[in-house]
Design a protein around this motif. Sequence first.
Motif, PDB file in Angstrom:
ATOM      1  N   THR A 255       0.533  -1.450  -0.233  1.00 40.73           N
ATOM      2  CA  THR A 255      -0.015  -0.146  -0.476  1.00 40.73           C
ATOM      3  C   THR A 255       1.070   0.990   0.136  1.00 40.73           C
ATOM      4  OG1 THR A 255      -1.558  -1.347   1.542  1.00 40.73           O
ATOM      5  CG2 THR A 255      -1.907   1.234   1.560  1.00 40.73           C
TER       6      THR A 255
ATOM      7  N   GLU B 194     -15.623   1.927   4.043  1.00 41.89           N
ATOM      8  CA  GLU B 194     -15.010   0.589   3.524  1.00 41.89           C
ATOM      9  C   GLU B 194     -14.143   0.383   2.853  1.00 41.89           C
ATOM     10  OE1 GLU B 194     -18.927  -1.430   3.425  1.00 41.89           O
ATOM     11  OE2 GLU B 194     -19.560  -0.879   4.805  1.00 41.89           O
TER      12      GLU B 194
ATOM     13  N   MET C 217     -11.172   0.808   2.115  1.00 40.32           N
ATOM     14  CA  MET C 217      -9.621   0.231   2.080  1.00 40.32           C
ATOM     15  C   MET C 217      -9.993  -1.081   2.179  1.00 40.32           C
ATOM     16  SD  MET C 217      -7.424   2.265   0.960  1.00 40.32           S
ATOM     17  CE  MET C 217      -5.846   1.605   1.181  1.00 40.32           C
ATOM     18  N   GLU C 218     -10.645  -1.651   3.058  1.00 40.26           N
ATOM     19  CA  GLU C 218     -10.918  -2.917   3.382  1.00 40.26           C
ATOM     20  C   GLU C 218     -11.599  -3.523   2.235  1.00 40.26           C
ATOM     21  OE1 GLU C 218     -14.164  -5.694   5.834  1.00 40.26           O
ATOM     22  OE2 GLU C 218     -14.596  -3.646   6.425  1.00 40.26           O
ATOM     23  N   THR C 219     -12.207  -2.710   1.563  1.00 38.39           N
ATOM     24  CA  THR C 219     -13.154  -4.053   0.205  1.00 38.39           C
ATOM     25  C   THR C 219     -11.630  -3.299  -0.841  1.00 38.39           C
ATOM     26  OG1 THR C 219     -14.550  -2.393   0.377  1.00 38.39           O
ATOM     27  CG2 THR C 219     -14.229  -3.505  -2.145  1.00 38.39           C
TER      28      THR C 219
ATOM     29  N   GLN D 186      -8.239  -3.993  -0.002  1.00 39.67           N
ATOM     30  CA  GLN D 186      -7.519  -4.982   0.664  1.00 39.67           C
ATOM     31  C   GLN D 186      -7.472  -6.302  -0.177  1.00 39.67           C
ATOM     32  OE1 GLN D 186      -7.033  -3.239   4.323  1.00 39.67           O
ATOM     33  NE2 GLN D 186      -5.310  -2.088   3.431  1.00 39.67           N
ATOM     34  N   LYS D 187      -8.814  -6.027  -0.049  1.00 37.38           N
ATOM     35  CA  LYS D 187      -9.694  -7.567   0.165  1.00 37.38           C
ATOM     36  C   LYS D 187      -9.510  -8.040  -1.664  1.00 37.38           C
ATOM     37  CE  LYS D 187     -13.572 -10.238   1.156  1.00 37.38           C
ATOM     38  NZ  LYS D 187     -15.031 -10.223   1.612  1.00 37.38           N
TER      39      LYS D 187
ATOM     40  N   ARG E 248      -5.941  -8.980  -2.231  1.00 38.66           N
ATOM     41  CA  ARG E 248      -5.633 -10.382  -1.376  1.00 38.66           C
ATOM     42  C   ARG E 248      -6.113 -11.327  -2.542  1.00 38.66           C
ATOM     43  NH1 ARG E 248      -7.029  -7.694   3.757  1.00 38.66           N
ATOM     44  NH2 ARG E 248      -4.741  -7.628   4.998  1.00 38.66           N
TER      45      ARG E 248
END
Length: 336
Positions: free
Chosen positions: A93, A263, A265-267, A269-270, A273
């Motif tokens: 990131t 949401e 960064m969470e979205t 990053q998911k 991954r």
Amino acid sequence: MAGLLRQCLRHTPKALPRSLALGYWHKHVLHVPSQAACAGAGRNLSGPGRLDKGVVRGHSIMPSQPAVDEGWDALLGSFSNLLGEVDEAGVATLTLNRPKQLNALNSELMGELVAACQYLDRKHPSARVIIVTGSGSKAFAAGADIKEMSSVTYSEAYNKGLLDGWETLRTIRKPIIAAVNGFALGGGCELAMLADIIIAADSASFGQPEINLGVLPGMGGTQRLTRAVGKSRAMELVLTGDRLSAAEAVSLGLASRAVPAAELMETTQKLARRIAAASLPVAAKAKECVNQAYEMTLAEGVRFEKREFWSCFALADQKEGMAAFIEKRTPVFGDS
């Protein structure tokens, strides 16, 4: 090899899911052709505190801390405008860090971002996907640094190749995701379009307002925006300087999706991954093929894709991926 892997699995602790065990044995033990080695490694896995300290990257057991890279740490330490980190899944990131200037893109920040992406692409031992975002909630990047550019002459712009450095990002082979929070205007919009995927916060806005400054887009805006949203809409945006909301950007195909700002960064990053779990060389080939669709005719692009498809059959990852499908198990890619 398959027989040895089955032999290893018999020594796997019951608490370890089969898909994770496959990743561990393939990465750490498969080169040792002995039952004793498998059993010994099994004991190591089942020792006190072993499993609860591990984390999962896709389908492999990974250490709870990413690999230390002194070169990367030294590079980050030399930056003034960019923050960076690489997590245990191989997701890097990079955060544009000029919040008082709404992350305006000056030449120093450009050099730092390009250098970081090149290092992550060619030298970092574990980076697999790159996320680019902006610090704060107001802006991804509000454009180029106007104060820096205002006194530039034509001869200086031409001789120094003003803004040329950004095109280097096109050479990055690993996937790049832009997590757009707030304004992505002018150079900020162009930077987002240099990424492979754009995920937008619902508060994001996109635009090319350069015409209001007496110039036109200079980082590919007239070209990439037209390819993304079509000639008529791009022409309107470039000639008026109007903005697109996140929802409009998604509907026109400029962004992949819009999510609540909290949401973002969470979205992102998911998603990163999921991509990081793929074979690294195959992901690079797929990225290149999609990008060639902008450069070639359909016939040329299909020929290019076919050759890249054929070349996958020289990879061990192709054999592993197809074997895993047939055997109804999770593939363990070795990036070769």
